[in-house]
Design an enzyme around this catalytic site. Structure first.
Site: not given
Ligand code: GLA
Length: 682
Positions: A316, A160
Site C-alpha cells: 500500500e 496491519e
Molecule cells: C493503512 C491501511 C489501509 C488504509 C491506509 C490509509 O495502510 O491498511 O486500510 O487505512 O492505511 O493510509
C-alpha cells in the site's frame, strides 16, 4: 520452507509477467454498475493485481453463520474475465458489530483498562478464543470457496496486525507464554523472579496466578515485565496470523500467503514474523509535507528486503494525500512515481496502493486513491495510469536481488529495551530516529545497506553499524566479536551493550557486553542538560558540535580519536578506536552533530574497503543496484524538485524506461528516475 516460499513468489511473478501493480479494491462499497467501469479503468491503467475483501467481514457474514458470498463470487469472476488477479484478504481486521456485541470479551482492553469498542477497526483481542474461532470460521469458508478460483493469486491475511490487549484473556495467555520462556511450576516461577529481578521493591511472585500484564505505569514499573509483555504481545498477534495462514495453506499450498507490515511499527517484531510468510509486504505513507521523509522510507524499504533477504511487496501507498494527520499534504506531481521506483530500487517487486477507488464516505473519504473522486480527469489518475503502463518496461527487474557490505542493526529487543521500559539515564530515546540518523549518511553517500537483527548472520558484511543498542543478547555479543576478530569493522554508538535480554545491567559495566570490543569502559553515563552542547576536537584539529549525551570513558586497549574540548570532561575521550583481532571498532560516546557522525561513519566504511554504488553523485540522488544471475540493474533517482544532476556511469548499458543506450554519464532532471541495465557487471 524458504525454497517453497521462493517457488510461490516465482509463480506469482510468472503469472503477473513481472511487477504487481494495483491496490486495495472494495467493490462492496459500490453498486454493481460501478464495477464494470472499475475493471475497464483497471485494464487501462495496467492493473494486474487487486487486494479484495480486506475489511469485508460484515458483507460476507452479515449475521452469525449466514454467509453472503454471491457478490464476492461475482467480483472474482469479473476480475478474472478481465485478466486481473486477486490477492484475497481474510476480513478479520474488522469484526462485524454482531460479533462485538454478542461477545464483548472479543474486544481488546487498553492499557488504562478501558475496552476499545466497536466503531473503528482492529477491535479484536488477539488472545480471545471467541474472536479466533470466528476468524477461523470465515477464513475456512473463504479458503474452501476460493482456493481454486482461477483469479486467486495470493492470500492476504488480516491487515496491519496491531492491537494490544491487557484483558483477563491476555493475562492467561501471558502467563502461558512466560511459562514457555521460563519453565512452568515452581522452578519456572523462580526463573521468572530472577529474570524480572523481583528482589527489588518487594515484587516477588509466589504463585503463577499473581503474574499479570503490566498496568499503565502510574509512576514506575518493572522494566523486565514490560519488556516481556512487549515480546508476548508481538507473539500473540503472530499466533492469529499463523492460525489463518495455516487454514488457507491447508487447502492450497502453492500460492503466497502474507500480511502487510507498517513503517517503524514497534508492536510486532517483524524479524520473527517475516520467516512465517512467503514474502514481506509493507504499507508506506511518507509524509509529503516533510522533505526528509524519503530517508525513512528508504530505510523501511531496506528493512523489508532484509527481513527475508528477498524481494518484497509494496502493498500500500497513497497516490497523493492520506487522511490520518492534522494536515494531509498532497504528493506534488512526479513524487508518487519517484516514491514507487524508490521502493523498487530497494527491492520491491510491486507497486500497490490504498486504494483503487476513493471511498464516498467513512473516515478515509478524503484519502487519495488510484481513481480519485474527480475521476479520470484528475492529475493523480494520469500519473497512476502512466506508471502502470510504464512498469512493464522494467519487468526484467522483478525477482532480482540486492547485495550490501554494510549492515545496520535494527532490532525490536533493542527498541523495546530503550523505549518501553523506564528508569534509563534519559528516557527520551527515539530508536527509529536514531537508526535513521545512522542510515542517512550511508544512503546519501550511495552505500548499499542491509538491516540486521541480533540473530543475523554477520559473516557476509565488512562493516557493522550498531546504533544505541542498549540491550543485546549473548549470541549477538559472540557474533559481533567473531565478526570483528575476523577483520570486520564495527561502528558502535553510545549506550550500547548495556543490559542483557532480561534488562539487567551486564557486569562488569559498562558496557558489559562490548567492553573488550571497544577497548575501554564507561565509568558514568552523562546525559546532557537541556540545551547543553559540547565541542569535540578530532585528531586532525577540527572541532565539531555534540549534544544530548556524554560518557566518561576510561581507555583500556583503545586509543582516543576525538576529545571533549571543554566542560567537566575536557580532554577526555569522546570517540575511541580499538583494534580487536584482525578488525577494528569505532565507538562514539556522544551524539555528534550530523556532519561529524557522517564523516566518522563514512571514514570507517571507506577504510573497510567498501565501495559505493556510484562514485560521484549528489546526496539528493539515490543510487542502488539489483542483480539477477545474468544482469545488473542500476537505479538512479533524483529526489530534488529543483536541482538537476549528471551522474557518471560505471558501465554502459540501456536505460529501460526510455529504451535508450547510455554510456559515460546520465543527466537526471529534478524528480527523474533512470533504470539502467548494465552491459557488464561492474
Ligand atoms: C493503512 C491501511 C489501509 C488504509 C491506509 C490509509 O495502510 O491498511 O486500510 O487505512 O492505511 O493510509
Amino acid at each position: 520452507m524458504t525454497r517453497a516460499a521462493s517457488a510461490r513468489m516465482a509463480g506469482l511473478r510468472e503469472r503477473l509477467g513481472g511487477f504487481a501493480f494495483g491496490g486495495d479494491y472494495n467493490p462492496e462499497q459500490w453498486d454493481r454498475p460501478v464495477w464494470d467501469e472499475d475493471v475497464r479503468l483497471m485494464r487501462q491503467a495496467g492493473v494486474n493485481l487487486v487486494t479484495l475483501g480486506v475489511f469485508a467481514w460484515a458483507s460476507l457474514e452479515p449475521e452469525p453463520g449466514r454467509f453472503t458470498f454471491d457478490w464476492l463470487d461475482d467480483a472474482m469472476d469479473l476480475l478474472h474475465r478481465n485478466g486481473i488477479s486477486v490477492d484475497l484478504a481474510t476480513p478479520t481486521a474488522a469484526p462485524p458489530v454482531w460479533l462485538s456485541q454478542r461477545h464483548p470479551g472479543g474486544l481488546p482492553v487498553m492499557e488504562d483498562g478501558e475496552v476499545f469498542g466497536f466503531g473503528n477497526r482492529l477491535h479484536f483481542d488477539p488472545g480471545s478464543q471467541i474472536y479466533r474461532e470466528h476468524a477461523a470460521r470465515i477464513t475456512t469458508k473463504l479458503a474452501r470457496r476460493y482456493s481454486r478460483h482461477p483469479a486467486l493469486a495470493m492470500w492476504h491475511i488480516g491487515n496491519e496486525y496491531g492491537p494490544l490487549s491487557y484483558s483477563d484473556t491476555a493475562a492467561i495467555r501471558f502467563r502461558r507464554w512466560l511459562q514457555r520462556r521460563y519453565g512452568d511450576g515452581a522452578s519456572g516461577l523462580e526463573a521468572l523472579n530472577d529474570a524480572w529481578y523481583t528482589r527489588f521493591w518487594s515484587q516477588r511472585y509466589t504463585s503463577w496466578e499473581q503474574v499479570a500484564p503490566p498496568e499503565i505505569p502510574r509512576s514506575w514499573s518493572n522494566p523486565a515485565r514490560r519488556l516481556d509483555f512487549a515480546r508476548f504481545s508481538s507473539d500473540v498477534l503472530l499466533e492469529c496470523f499463523l492460525a489463518e495462514r495455516d487454514i488457507v495453506r491447508s487447502v492450497r499450498d502453492d500460492i503466497p500467503v502474507l500480511t502487510n507490515f507498517m513503517r517503524f511499527y514497534r508492536r510486532a517484531d517483524y524479524w520473527r514474523w517475516a520467516d512465517e510468510e512467503d514474502a514481506v509486504a509493507l504499507d508506506i505513507y511518507p509524509d509529503p509535507g516533510r522533505d526528509d521523509s524519503r530517508v525513512a522510507a528508504a530505510l523501511n524499504f531496506d528493512l523489508m528486503r532484509s527481513l527475508r533477504g528477498q524481494p518484497w511487496i509494496l502493498m500500500e501507498q497513497a497516490a497523493s494525500a492520506v487522511s490520518q494527520w492534522t494536515v494531509n499534504n498532497v504528493k506534488p506531481p512526479g513524487r508518487m512515481r519517484l516514491g514507487s521506483y524508490q521502493a523498487i530500487a530497494h527491492g520491491s517487486d510491486s507497486v500497490m496502493f490504498f486504494q483503487w477507488r476513493a471511498s464516498r464516505g467513512g473516515h478515509e473519504r478524503f484519502h487519495s486513491a488510484m481513481l480519485p473522486h474527480s475521476g479520470t480527469g484528475a492529475r493523480t489518475w494520469r500519473e497512476v495510469e502512466a506508471l502502470g503502463n510504464e512498469l512493464p518496461s522494467i519487468a526484467a527487474v522483478a525477482g532480482s536481488q540486492s547485495r550490501a557490505q554494510v549492515a545496520l542493526l535494527f532490532d525490536w529487543d533493542c527498541w523495546w529495551g530503550l523505549e518501553t521500559t523506564h528508569g534509563l539515564p534519559r528516557n527520551d530515546f527515539d530508536y527509529p530516529a536514531i537508526v535513521t540518523g545512522h542510515y542517512r549518511p550511508l544512503l546519501e553517500a550511495h552505500h548499499a545497506v542491509d538491516l540486521v537483527c541480533l540473530d543475523s548472520d554477520l559473516s557476509r558484511y565488512k562493516v557493522l553499524v550498531v546504533p544505541n543498542a542498549y540491550l543485546v543478547s549473548d549470541d549477538f555479543v559472540a557474533a559481533a566479536k567473531r565478526f570483528v576478530a575476523g577483520g570486520g569493522t564495527l561502528v558502535c554508538s553510545f549506550f550500547s551493550g548495556v543490559v542483557d535480554p532480561a534488562n539487567q545491567v551486564r557486569q562488569p559495566a559498562y558496557p558489559g557486553a562490548f567492553r573488550a570490543l571497544i577497548g575501554g569502559y564507561i565509568d558514568e553515563y552523562w546525559p546532557a542538560r537541556e540545551g547543553e552542547r559540547f565541542a569535540v576536537r578530532f585528531a586532525d584539529g577540527s572541532t565539531v558540535d555534540a549534544d544530548w549525551w556524554q560518557e566518561s570513558i576510561q581507555l583500556e586497549s583503545a586509543r582516543a580519536t576525538a576529545w571533549y574540548a571543554g566542560g567537566l570532561l575536557a580532554d577526555r575521550p569522546a570517540v575511541i578506536e580499538n583494534q580487536y583481532g584482525a578488525g577494528r571498532v569505532v565507538y562514539i560516546g556522544t551524539r555528534l552533530a550530523e556532519e561529524a557522525l557522517r564523516d566518522t561513519l563514512l571514514a570507517a566504511v571507506r577504510s573497510a574497503g567498501v565501495a559505493p554504488v556510484v562514485d560521484e553523485a549528489p546526496s539528493f540522488v539515490e543510487a542502488t543496484r539489483r542483480y539477477t544471475a545474468d544482469a545488473e540493474f542500476l537505479f538512479l533517482l533524483n529526489h530534488s524538485d529543483s536541482e538537476s544532476a549528471v551522474v557518471p556511469l560505471p558501465a554502459a548499458g540501456t536505460e529501460l524506461l526510455t529504451g535508450s543506450p547510455v554510456s559515460d554519464a546520465i543527466p537526471l532532471p529534478p524528480l527523474a528516475v533512470a533504470v539502467i541495465r548494465m552491459s557488464t557487471g561492474s
